[in-house]
Design a protein around this motif. Structure first.
Motif, PDB file in Angstrom:
ATOM      1  N   PRO A 160       0.803  -1.224   0.000  1.00  0.00           N
ATOM      2  CA  PRO A 160       0.000   0.000   0.000  1.00  0.00           C
ATOM      3  C   PRO A 160       0.841   1.283   0.000  1.00  0.00           C
ATOM      4  CG  PRO A 160      -0.777  -1.519   1.698  1.00  0.00           C
ATOM      5  CD  PRO A 160       0.479  -2.101   1.121  1.00  0.00           C
ATOM      6  N   ASP A 161       2.065   1.212   0.522  1.00  0.00           N
ATOM      7  CA  ASP A 161       2.939   2.393   0.544  1.00  0.00           C
ATOM      8  C   ASP A 161       3.740   2.558  -0.746  1.00  0.00           C
ATOM      9  OD1 ASP A 161       2.148   3.141   3.121  1.00  0.00           O
ATOM     10  OD2 ASP A 161       3.600   1.751   4.022  1.00  0.00           O
ATOM     11  N   ALA A 162       3.685   1.565  -1.610  1.00  0.00           N
ATOM     12  CA  ALA A 162       4.418   1.614  -2.883  1.00  0.00           C
ATOM     13  C   ALA A 162       3.558   0.926  -3.935  1.00  0.00           C
ATOM     14  CB  ALA A 162       5.777   0.926  -2.739  1.00  0.00           C
ATOM     15  N   ASP A 163       2.574   1.655  -4.449  1.00  0.00           N
ATOM     16  CA  ASP A 163       1.575   1.028  -5.319  1.00  0.00           C
ATOM     17  C   ASP A 163       1.935   1.032  -6.801  1.00  0.00           C
ATOM     18  OD1 ASP A 163       1.253   3.717  -5.751  1.00  0.00           O
ATOM     19  OD2 ASP A 163      -0.891   3.760  -5.303  1.00  0.00           O
ATOM     20  N   PHE A 164       3.128   1.439  -7.159  1.00  0.00           N
ATOM     21  CA  PHE A 164       3.585   1.421  -8.549  1.00  0.00           C
ATOM     22  C   PHE A 164       4.174   0.050  -8.856  1.00  0.00           C
ATOM     23  CE2 PHE A 164       7.263   2.308 -11.486  1.00  0.00           C
ATOM     24  CZ  PHE A 164       6.501   2.446 -12.636  1.00  0.00           C
ATOM     25  N   ASP A 165       3.696  -0.600  -9.896  1.00  0.00           N
ATOM     26  CA  ASP A 165       4.207  -1.917 -10.291  1.00  0.00           C
ATOM     27  C   ASP A 165       5.444  -1.724 -11.166  1.00  0.00           C
ATOM     28  OD1 ASP A 165       4.723  -4.486 -11.157  1.00  0.00           O
ATOM     29  OD2 ASP A 165       2.630  -4.973 -11.554  1.00  0.00           O
ATOM     30  N   ALA A 166       6.572  -1.510 -10.511  1.00  0.00           N
ATOM     31  CA  ALA A 166       7.831  -1.259 -11.214  1.00  0.00           C
ATOM     32  C   ALA A 166       8.305  -2.479 -11.982  1.00  0.00           C
ATOM     33  CB  ALA A 166       8.901  -0.809 -10.225  1.00  0.00           C
ATOM     34  N   LEU A 167       8.023  -3.655 -11.482  1.00  0.00           N
ATOM     35  CA  LEU A 167       8.446  -4.870 -12.158  1.00  0.00           C
ATOM     36  C   LEU A 167       7.742  -5.001 -13.509  1.00  0.00           C
ATOM     37  CD1 LEU A 167      10.170  -7.412 -12.082  1.00  0.00           C
ATOM     38  CD2 LEU A 167       8.310  -8.554 -10.856  1.00  0.00           C
ATOM     39  N   ARG A 168       6.445  -4.779 -13.526  1.00  0.00           N
ATOM     40  CA  ARG A 168       5.704  -4.847 -14.792  1.00  0.00           C
ATOM     41  C   ARG A 168       6.184  -3.750 -15.750  1.00  0.00           C
ATOM     42  NH1 ARG A 168      -0.538  -5.829 -15.504  1.00  0.00           N
ATOM     43  NH2 ARG A 168       0.342  -7.823 -14.957  1.00  0.00           N
ATOM     44  N   ALA A 169       6.379  -2.542 -15.215  1.00  0.00           N
ATOM     45  CA  ALA A 169       6.850  -1.448 -16.064  1.00  0.00           C
ATOM     46  C   ALA A 169       8.185  -1.805 -16.710  1.00  0.00           C
ATOM     47  CB  ALA A 169       6.976  -0.156 -15.252  1.00  0.00           C
ATOM     48  N   ALA A 170       9.118  -2.345 -15.912  1.00  0.00           N
ATOM     49  CA  ALA A 170      10.432  -2.709 -16.443  1.00  0.00           C
ATOM     50  C   ALA A 170      10.320  -3.793 -17.518  1.00  0.00           C
ATOM     51  CB  ALA A 170      11.348  -3.172 -15.313  1.00  0.00           C
ATOM     52  N   ARG A 171       9.526  -4.797 -17.247  1.00  0.00           N
ATOM     53  CA  ARG A 171       9.347  -5.875 -18.234  1.00  0.00           C
ATOM     54  C   ARG A 171       8.724  -5.333 -19.523  1.00  0.00           C
ATOM     55  NH1 ARG A 171       7.212 -10.437 -14.010  1.00  0.00           N
ATOM     56  NH2 ARG A 171       9.268 -11.270 -13.485  1.00  0.00           N
ATOM     57  N   ASP A 172       7.697  -4.496 -19.384  1.00  0.00           N
ATOM     58  CA  ASP A 172       7.047  -3.912 -20.563  1.00  0.00           C
ATOM     59  C   ASP A 172       8.007  -3.034 -21.356  1.00  0.00           C
ATOM     60  OD1 ASP A 172       4.718  -5.195 -19.778  1.00  0.00           O
ATOM     61  OD2 ASP A 172       3.719  -3.358 -19.084  1.00  0.00           O
ATOM     62  N   GLY A 173       8.806  -2.237 -20.647  1.00  0.00           N
ATOM     63  CA  GLY A 173       9.764  -1.368 -21.325  1.00  0.00           C
ATOM     64  C   GLY A 173      10.812  -2.152 -22.090  1.00  0.00           C
ATOM     65  N   GLN A 174      11.362  -3.179 -21.458  1.00  0.00           N
ATOM     66  CA  GLN A 174      12.380  -3.996 -22.128  1.00  0.00           C
ATOM     67  C   GLN A 174      11.797  -4.657 -23.370  1.00  0.00           C
ATOM     68  OE1 GLN A 174      12.636  -7.621 -22.348  1.00  0.00           O
ATOM     69  NE2 GLN A 174      14.517  -7.345 -23.531  1.00  0.00           N
ATOM     70  N   ARG A 175      10.618  -5.222 -23.238  1.00  0.00           N
ATOM     71  CA  ARG A 175       9.975  -5.887 -24.386  1.00  0.00           C
ATOM     72  C   ARG A 175       9.691  -4.894 -25.514  1.00  0.00           C
ATOM     73  NH1 ARG A 175       6.275  -8.595 -20.343  1.00  0.00           N
ATOM     74  NH2 ARG A 175       7.425 -10.456 -19.754  1.00  0.00           N
ATOM     75  N   PHE A 176       9.238  -3.703 -25.148  1.00  0.00           N
ATOM     76  CA  PHE A 176       8.924  -2.682 -26.149  1.00  0.00           C
ATOM     77  C   PHE A 176      10.148  -2.400 -27.021  1.00  0.00           C
ATOM     78  CE2 PHE A 176       9.190   1.702 -27.529  1.00  0.00           C
ATOM     79  CZ  PHE A 176       7.983   1.903 -28.177  1.00  0.00           C
ATOM     80  N   TYR A 177      11.282  -2.125 -26.391  1.00  0.00           N
ATOM     81  CA  TYR A 177      12.483  -1.786 -27.163  1.00  0.00           C
ATOM     82  C   TYR A 177      13.023  -3.003 -27.913  1.00  0.00           C
ATOM     83  CZ  TYR A 177      12.303   2.904 -25.416  1.00  0.00           C
ATOM     84  OH  TYR A 177      11.894   4.195 -25.172  1.00  0.00           O
ATOM     85  N   GLU A 178      12.954  -4.159 -27.310  1.00  0.00           N
ATOM     86  CA  GLU A 178      13.406  -5.371 -27.998  1.00  0.00           C
ATOM     87  C   GLU A 178      12.555  -5.635 -29.251  1.00  0.00           C
ATOM     88  OE1 GLU A 178      14.862  -9.530 -26.308  1.00  0.00           O
ATOM     89  OE2 GLU A 178      12.678  -9.302 -26.150  1.00  0.00           O
ATOM     90  N   LYS A 179      11.247  -5.482 -29.144  1.00  0.00           N
ATOM     91  CA  LYS A 179      10.359  -5.718 -30.290  1.00  0.00           C
ATOM     92  C   LYS A 179      10.585  -4.713 -31.411  1.00  0.00           C
ATOM     93  CE  LYS A 179       6.592  -8.076 -27.962  1.00  0.00           C
ATOM     94  NZ  LYS A 179       5.185  -8.014 -27.544  1.00  0.00           N
ATOM     95  N   ARG A 180      11.170  -3.581 -31.104  1.00  0.00           N
ATOM     96  CA  ARG A 180      11.450  -2.570 -32.133  1.00  0.00           C
ATOM     97  C   ARG A 180      12.860  -2.687 -32.686  1.00  0.00           C
ATOM     98  NH1 ARG A 180       7.373  -2.077 -29.486  1.00  0.00           N
ATOM     99  NH2 ARG A 180       5.541  -1.008 -30.268  1.00  0.00           N
ATOM    100  N   GLY A 181      13.504  -3.808 -32.385  1.00  0.00           N
ATOM    101  CA  GLY A 181      14.788  -4.113 -32.999  1.00  0.00           C
ATOM    102  C   GLY A 181      16.019  -3.723 -32.231  1.00  0.00           C
ATOM    103  N   PHE A 182      15.869  -3.208 -31.017  1.00  0.00           N
ATOM    104  CA  PHE A 182      17.045  -2.876 -30.213  1.00  0.00           C
ATOM    105  C   PHE A 182      17.645  -4.183 -29.718  1.00  0.00           C
ATOM    106  CE2 PHE A 182      14.758   1.035 -30.340  1.00  0.00           C
ATOM    107  CZ  PHE A 182      15.738   2.006 -30.362  1.00  0.00           C
TER     108      PHE A 182
END
Length: 185
Positions: A160-182
């Motif tokens: 409740p004191d840290a409601d940002f899902d940083a793990l999901r954000a990191a996974r989504d970000g990595q996948r996004f750049y990988e899918k665009r050819g990085f």
């Protein structure tokens, strides 16, 4: 902004590490401890450490809420001050973002100001996926821009004191750049 020289040798090419604070800007307001340690690590790679404070002054102190405005300011700071006023080699500029700073890196700097990232980008505790790239990536950028995401396996937003899902954000970000050819994510 703060620029910390942890002991660079200006007879050799000097790099720059730009450290974007998390929401609230505590790292900027209290530059001891963490900043001192980061400056020592940067210096071990013959780099200066720059710690800017977001110009966002409406509401919370964040990089990402006024992303486009803050990105323009960050570009101007980097090009017109940091790279001009300090002995920095243009091909040795790395970025580090924590939490909200990681979001700024993935949504802003890596999406629309990738030319400023010549040494790599590290996102800690976040770094999600933008809707699209603001600027098309060149083949060279896809092959050379290095990106790392670091997030704790329990940083899922269930506290409740840290409601940002940083793990999901990191996974989504990595996948996004990988899918665009990085290739170096």
């Amino acid at each position: 902004y703060h620029v910390v020289d942890g002991g660079v040798d200006t007879t050799r090419p000097v790099g720059l590490v730009v450290d974007l604070h998390g929401d609230g800007g505590a790292e900027f307001d209290d530059p001891g401890g963490r900043t001192t340690c980061l400056a020592a690590v940067a210096a071990s790679h013959n780099a200066l450490l720059a710690v800017p404070l977001t110009p966002d002054s409406a509401g919370d102190c964040t990089w990402w809420q006024e992303l486009r405005t803050n990105l323009r300011w960050l570009r101007a700071l980097t090009e017109k001050e940091l790279l001009r006023d300090f002995p920095v080699a243009r091909d040795k500029v790395s970025w580090l973002g924590y939490s909200g700073g990681a979001e700024m890196l993935s949504y802003g700097v890596l999406s629309g100001a990738r030319d400023l990232v010549t040494g790599g980008a590290v996102m800690v505790g976040g770094g999600g996926a933008p809707d699209s790239l603001d600027e098309p990536a060149t083949t060279q950028q896809k092959n050379e821009v290095r990106m790392w995401w670091f997030t704790g396996s329990q940083d899922t937003g269930t506290d409740p004191d840290a409601d940002f899902d940083a793990l999901r954000a990191a996974r989504d970000g990595q996948r996004f750049y990988e899918k665009r050819g990085f290739t170096r994510t």
